[in-house]
Every structure is written in structure tokens, then in C-alpha cells.
Design a protein around this motif. Structure first.
Motif, PDB file in Angstrom:
ATOM      1  N   LYS A   1      -8.713   9.508   4.213  1.00 18.40           N
ATOM      2  CA  LYS A   1      -9.188   8.308   4.899  1.00 18.40           C
ATOM      3  C   LYS A   1      -8.109   7.236   5.016  1.00 18.40           C
ATOM      4  O   LYS A   1      -8.393   6.112   5.403  1.00 18.40           O
ATOM      5  N   ARG A   2      -6.878   7.595   4.681  1.00 20.11           N
ATOM      6  CA  ARG A   2      -5.779   6.636   4.839  1.00 20.11           C
ATOM      7  C   ARG A   2      -5.504   6.420   6.318  1.00 20.11           C
ATOM      8  O   ARG A   2      -5.733   7.279   7.145  1.00 20.11           O
ATOM      9  N   ARG A   3      -4.958   5.277   6.621  1.00 20.39           N
ATOM     10  CA  ARG A   3      -4.559   4.980   7.998  1.00 20.39           C
ATOM     11  C   ARG A   3      -3.370   5.862   8.367  1.00 20.39           C
ATOM     12  O   ARG A   3      -2.627   6.297   7.507  1.00 20.39           O
TER      13      ARG A   3
ATOM     14  N   ARG B   1      -9.807   3.376  -1.648  1.00 21.46           N
ATOM     15  CA  ARG B   1      -9.684   4.301  -0.514  1.00 21.46           C
ATOM     16  C   ARG B   1      -8.340   5.006  -0.492  1.00 21.46           C
ATOM     17  O   ARG B   1      -8.265   6.224  -0.383  1.00 21.46           O
ATOM     18  N   VAL B   2      -7.253   4.265  -0.631  1.00 16.91           N
ATOM     19  CA  VAL B   2      -5.944   4.896  -0.498  1.00 16.91           C
ATOM     20  C   VAL B   2      -5.583   5.770  -1.685  1.00 16.91           C
ATOM     21  O   VAL B   2      -4.843   6.741  -1.537  1.00 16.91           O
TER      22      VAL B   2
ATOM     23  N   PRO C   1      -7.347  10.328   0.162  1.00 17.08           N
ATOM     24  CA  PRO C   1      -6.170  10.382   1.033  1.00 17.08           C
ATOM     25  C   PRO C   1      -6.481  10.744   2.481  1.00 17.08           C
ATOM     26  O   PRO C   1      -5.765  10.318   3.383  1.00 17.08           O
TER      27      PRO C   1
ATOM     28  N   ILE D   1       1.013   4.053  -2.951  1.00 21.20           N
ATOM     29  CA  ILE D   1       0.764   5.480  -2.737  1.00 21.20           C
ATOM     30  C   ILE D   1       1.902   6.304  -3.350  1.00 21.20           C
ATOM     31  O   ILE D   1       1.664   7.288  -4.050  1.00 21.20           O
TER      32      ILE D   1
ATOM     33  N   ARG E   1       1.385   9.863   3.712  1.00 19.47           N
ATOM     34  CA  ARG E   1       0.436  10.988   3.561  1.00 19.47           C
ATOM     35  C   ARG E   1       0.895  11.924   2.492  1.00 19.47           C
ATOM     36  O   ARG E   1       1.942  12.234   2.241  1.00 19.47           O
TER      37      ARG E   1
ATOM     38  N   ASP F   1      -0.158   4.837   6.793  1.00 18.37           N
ATOM     39  CA  ASP F   1       0.024   4.989   5.350  1.00 18.37           C
ATOM     40  C   ASP F   1       0.747   6.294   5.078  1.00 18.37           C
ATOM     41  O   ASP F   1       0.678   7.240   5.846  1.00 18.37           O
TER      42      ASP F   1
ATOM     43  N   VAL G   1       0.842  -1.200   0.000  1.00 18.93           N
ATOM     44  CA  VAL G   1       0.000   0.000   0.000  1.00 18.93           C
ATOM     45  C   VAL G   1       0.875   1.247   0.000  1.00 18.93           C
ATOM     46  O   VAL G   1       0.653   2.174  -0.779  1.00 18.93           O
ATOM     47  N   ASN G   2       1.884   1.286   0.836  1.00 20.46           N
ATOM     48  CA  ASN G   2       2.768   2.452   0.878  1.00 20.46           C
ATOM     49  C   ASN G   2       3.514   2.624  -0.443  1.00 20.46           C
ATOM     50  O   ASN G   2       3.676   3.747  -0.925  1.00 20.46           O
TER      51      ASN G   2
END
Length: 61
Positions: free
Chosen positions: A54-56, A47-48, A52, A20, A61, A59, A16-17
Motif C-alpha cells: 500500500k506504499r505510494r 502503512r509504510v 508495503p 523504509i 519498494r 516510496d 518516509v523513504n
């Protein structure tokens, strides 16, 4: 529904990272394809890449 703030699957967290970061360099389509190949679920990809805010916290930014 309770939202989890951590990801139990470390391999997908790394993907995921990377996705992004890829989106910023190569665009969202390339990032989405990379994330799909990595086995990241479609709702997470959406979502990711599209939301952005709503990212954890873990994750990028």
C-alpha cells in the motif's frame, strides 16, 4: 475516499523513504521511532512499515 498518490510535504517524503530503508537495516521499531521523531503521522508509519503493497509509487519498494 480518493487516495493521493503524491505527498505534498517533501520533507516527510524524504523521511518516509529513509524510514523504509532503516526498517530493512535496523528493524521496524527503530524505523517507527525515527518516523515519529520526523513528524510522520502514525497511520502513515503503520502503512509504510506494515503494508508495503500500500506504499505510494514514489516510496521505496
Amino acid at each position: 475516499m480518493i487516495e493521493r498518490r503524491t505527498r505534498p510535504d517533501r520533507v516527510k517524503a524524504v523521511a518516509v523513504n529513509a524510514g523504509i530503508a532503516m526498517a530493512e537495516e535496523k528493524g521496524r521499531e527503530a524505523a517507527a521511532e525515527f518516523l515519529m521523531d520526523a513528524g510522520v503521522p502514525l497511520p502513515v508509519i503503520a502503512r509504510v512499515l506494515s503494508e508495503p503493497d500500500k506504499r505510494r509509487a514514489a516510496d521505496l519498494r
